[in-house]
Scaffold this motif. Sequence first.
Motif, mmCIF file in Angstrom:
data_model
loop_
_atom_site.group_PDB
_atom_site.id
_atom_site.type_symbol
_atom_site.label_atom_id
_atom_site.label_comp_id
_atom_site.label_asym_id
_atom_site.label_seq_id
_atom_site.Cartn_x
_atom_site.Cartn_y
_atom_site.Cartn_z
ATOM 1 N N ILE A 87 0.835 -1.190 0.000
ATOM 2 C CA ILE A 87 0.000 0.000 0.000
ATOM 3 C C ILE A 87 0.877 1.250 0.000
ATOM 4 O O ILE A 87 1.969 1.267 0.576
ATOM 5 N N HIS A 88 0.393 2.268 -0.669
ATOM 6 C CA HIS A 88 1.095 3.536 -0.804
ATOM 7 C C HIS A 88 0.938 4.331 0.488
ATOM 8 O O HIS A 88 -0.178 4.533 0.963
ATOM 9 N N ILE A 89 2.057 4.776 1.062
ATOM 10 C CA ILE A 89 1.989 5.570 2.283
ATOM 11 C C ILE A 89 2.476 6.991 2.050
ATOM 12 O O ILE A 89 2.528 7.783 2.981
ATOM 13 N N GLY A 90 2.832 7.316 0.801
ATOM 14 C CA GLY A 90 3.229 8.679 0.458
ATOM 15 C C GLY A 90 4.634 8.766 -0.088
ATOM 16 O O GLY A 90 5.493 7.955 0.231
ATOM 17 N N LYS A 91 4.847 9.785 -0.937
ATOM 18 C CA LYS A 91 6.167 10.106 -1.506
ATOM 19 C C LYS A 91 6.861 8.891 -2.116
ATOM 20 O O LYS A 91 8.014 8.602 -1.805
ATOM 21 N N ASN A 92 6.161 8.170 -2.982
ATOM 22 C CA ASN A 92 6.712 7.003 -3.682
ATOM 23 C C ASN A 92 7.155 5.897 -2.731
ATOM 24 O O ASN A 92 8.025 5.104 -3.049
ATOM 25 N N ARG A 93 6.557 5.832 -1.550
ATOM 26 C CA ARG A 93 6.898 4.803 -0.572
ATOM 27 C C ARG A 93 5.697 3.886 -0.365
ATOM 28 O O ARG A 93 4.560 4.333 -0.322
ATOM 29 N N PHE A 94 5.993 2.596 -0.206
ATOM 30 C CA PHE A 94 4.977 1.570 -0.017
ATOM 31 C C PHE A 94 5.407 0.654 1.123
ATOM 32 O O PHE A 94 6.608 0.510 1.379
ATOM 33 N N VAL A 95 4.449 0.024 1.787
ATOM 34 C CA VAL A 95 4.748 -1.012 2.777
ATOM 35 C C VAL A 95 3.981 -2.268 2.399
ATOM 36 O O VAL A 95 2.890 -2.202 1.832
ATOM 37 N N ALA A 96 4.583 -3.414 2.696
ATOM 38 C CA ALA A 96 3.950 -4.703 2.418
ATOM 39 C C ALA A 96 3.037 -5.058 3.574
ATOM 40 O O ALA A 96 3.413 -4.943 4.741
ATOM 41 N N MET A 97 1.839 -5.493 3.239
ATOM 42 C CA MET A 97 0.876 -5.892 4.260
ATOM 43 C C MET A 97 1.284 -7.254 4.823
ATOM 44 O O MET A 97 1.522 -8.192 4.076
ATOM 45 N N GLY A 98 1.401 -7.325 6.126
ATOM 46 C CA GLY A 98 1.722 -8.590 6.789
ATOM 47 C C GLY A 98 3.190 -8.967 6.754
ATOM 48 O O GLY A 98 3.546 -10.058 7.180
ATOM 49 N N LYS A 99 4.046 -8.099 6.233
ATOM 50 C CA LYS A 99 5.486 -8.389 6.188
ATOM 51 C C LYS A 99 6.246 -7.164 6.672
ATOM 52 O O LYS A 99 5.754 -6.050 6.626
ATOM 53 N N ASP A 100 7.457 -7.388 7.089
ATOM 54 C CA ASP A 100 8.328 -6.317 7.571
ATOM 55 C C ASP A 100 9.137 -5.748 6.402
ATOM 56 O O ASP A 100 10.348 -5.845 6.376
ATOM 57 N N LEU A 101 8.425 -5.195 5.415
ATOM 58 C CA LEU A 101 9.100 -4.673 4.220
ATOM 59 C C LEU A 101 8.570 -3.296 3.857
ATOM 60 O O LEU A 101 7.375 -3.034 3.932
#
Length: 132
Positions: A87-101
């Motif tokens: 998912i997009h969290i802003g400024k071309n940054r994303f986090v993986a759901m359910g993972k530490d990425l």
Amino acid sequence: MRTKLLLAAAATLFTLTATAGPQGAGTERVTVVGAQPQQARMAPFMFDNVQGRYELDDGRMLTVTGKVDGRARTLYADLGDGPTEIIHIGKNRFVAMGKDLRFAFERPNSRRLPDTVRISSLAGRQLALAQR
């Protein structure tokens, strides 16, 4: 009066003793749920531009794909172990759901397409660098 006071004190002591002891020791399960990242609005061109294949510096391939369902757009990252929603969290940054990425897509000012992806843990430790 004194008898009522003694009975009340005994009842209180009995209640405190009953609740202070271990109840179901070893059978209780504690589930810790972390805070969900706050999703930021993603421009349609970003949805299209981050999709593709990126070669990781450790020899693996990162594949970013998208799925459109009505007005909902979902991105998935696959590092070889199956696709994971990002998912997009802003400024071309994303986090993986359910993972530490965490994924940070970088692009030169003169280009619209990102050519570098920095993959790190949520704590900030860099795990891999990818080039398109």
